[in-house]
Design an enzyme around this catalytic site. Structure first.
Site, PDB file in Angstrom:
ATOM      1  NE  ARG A 237      -4.247  -1.464   0.205  1.00  0.00           N
ATOM      2  CZ  ARG A 237      -4.386  -2.588  -0.522  1.00  0.00           C
ATOM      3  NH1 ARG A 237      -3.425  -2.974  -1.347  1.00  0.00           N
ATOM      4  NH2 ARG A 237      -5.493  -3.288  -0.439  1.00  0.00           N
ATOM      5  CD  GLU A 266      -3.408   3.071  -5.130  1.00  0.00           C
ATOM      6  OE1 GLU A 266      -4.403   2.347  -5.366  1.00  0.00           O
ATOM      7  OE2 GLU A 266      -2.360   2.632  -4.637  1.00  0.00           O
ATOM      8  CG  HIS A 285      -3.714  -0.895  -6.537  1.00  0.00           C
ATOM      9  ND1 HIS A 285      -4.019  -0.286  -5.361  1.00  0.00           N
ATOM     10  CD2 HIS A 285      -3.661  -2.224  -6.245  1.00  0.00           C
ATOM     11  CE1 HIS A 285      -4.158  -1.175  -4.392  1.00  0.00           C
ATOM     12  NE2 HIS A 285      -3.942  -2.368  -4.917  1.00  0.00           N
TER      13      HIS A 285
HETATM   14  C1  DGY Z   1      -5.884  -6.260  -2.607  1.00  0.00           C
HETATM   15  O1  DGY Z   1      -6.514  -7.278  -2.846  1.00  0.00           O
HETATM   16  O2  DGY Z   1      -5.758  -5.808  -1.473  1.00  0.00           O
HETATM   17  C2  DGY Z   1      -5.337  -5.547  -3.781  1.00  0.00           C
HETATM   18  O3  DGY Z   1      -4.318  -4.689  -3.452  1.00  0.00           O
HETATM   19  C3  DGY Z   1      -6.435  -4.787  -4.458  1.00  0.00           C
HETATM   20  O4  DGY Z   1      -6.834  -3.742  -3.628  1.00  0.00           O
END
Ligand code: DGY
Length: 325
Positions: A237, A266, A285
């Site tokens: 993240r 994002e 992402h």
């Molecule tokens: C997750 O599954 O956490 C991915 O990063 C998509 O948000």
């Protein structure tokens, strides 16, 4: 009476049909202003929610007095106020396992792309800039045999270690909350403190969840420990990293390059200073974003939600304390 589910993510026809056979469904296709208004209107009647990429806080969930379950189509659960959900006995589920390998693939794509300068050099070819033999100014650095440092040795960290160790002959260092003897044995991996790992790894990869404890974990002090030839990869993240400190480290060539799939904000704003850097590879992402994996995640979320609404414990319950039967 049928239960009512609000979907804020589109499902495949097969999954939609499965859900609609058991519950009433309201679909919010896009989370634009109109979609958010429709979501707020639908919340008072909702027994279940299914979706991703939306911060579901108390302000929103107070509008849903009948809510029993939230099925997140993600492994990360940083978009949810877990204490709030648990207090209200709302079951939160996520989709681990099914995305592990795909997300590790994304991590490795970023490792290779940054080290071998794939994006930069492919752009050069496309722009007609390949006019002679490529020389040292365009050389990259090797991946095979280099030291892979993994911060957060969970499922995705392990899948990354597997690729590095067996596929690329990379020595594996890792840092996590506790030592993992099974991982050490399988990948010949060695535990390091965070400063040691930052100093010793050629590739520093973040695979840990965003929590109060990990927010801002990597900042100026940590980048200063990394070597000038090291490469930083983030598939966890954005908020685990202090983004201005990363930008500075890249601008001042304190580290060689970064490969980022996640960002503080994002979508990444078009005017982000990150986009001015030639030593950065940024992807939108896409950790789990393949047809196969996104379908598997959606299936898993539907299973979790239907189980919860039928009074069963969902297979991937996040807030076990909310389970009272
Ligand atoms: C997750 O599954 O956490 C991915 O990063 C998509 O948000």
């Amino acid at each position: 009476m049928n239960k009512h589910v609000v979907l804020y993510k589109k499902l495949s026809p097969a999954l939609m049909a499965r859900l609609q056979a058991q519950v009433e469904v309201t679909l919010i296709e896009r989370l634009d202003n109109d979609g958010l208004m429709r979501l707020r209107d639908a919340l008072p009647g909702a027994h279940g929610l299914l979706g991703a990429s939306l911060r579901l806080d108390a302000g929103l969930l107070d509008l849903a007095p009948k809510l029993e379950a939230v099925a997140s189509v993600s492994v990360g659960v940083d978009n949810y106020d877990i204490d709030y959900l648990t207090r209200r006995r709302i079951l939160l589920s996520n989709t681990p396992d099914v995305l592990t390998e795909t997300t590790a693939d994304t991590g490795f794509a970023l490792i290779l792309a940054t080290a071998r300068r794939v994006v930069e050099l492919a752009s050069l070819v496309r722009a007609g800039g390949w006019t002679g033999n490529i020389g040292p100014a365009h050389f990259g650095s090797d991946v095979h045999g280099k030291t892979l440092g993994i911060i957060g040795m969970g499922r995705i960290g392990e899948a990354l270690a597997q690729r590095g160790h067996f596929g690329f002959g990379m020595p594996i260092l890792y840092h996590s909350n506790s030592a993992k003897p099974a991982v050490e044995k399988r990948f010949d991996a060695q535990y390091r403190s965070l400063p040691e790992l930052l100093q010793q790894a050629d590739f520093v990869c973040l695979t840990l969840p965003l929590t109060a404890a990990t927010e801002g974990l990597i900042g100026a002090k940590e980048f200063a420990l990394m070597r000038p030839d090291s490469i930083f990869i983030n598939i966890s993240r954005g908020k685990v990293v202090n983004e201005p400190a990363l930008i500075q480290a890249l601008q001042q060539r304190q580290i060689r390059a970064a490969g980022l799939d996640v960002f503080e904000r994002e979508p990444l704003p078009a005017n982000s200073p990150l986009l001015q850097l030639d030593n950065l590879v940024a992807t939108p992402h896409i950790g789990s974003a393949t047809h196969e994996t996104r379908e598997a995640m959606a299936r898993c979320a539907v299973d979790n939600l239907l189980a919860a609404l039928a009074g069963q414990r969902p297979a991937n319950l996040v807030n076990g304390d909310a389970w009272q039967r």
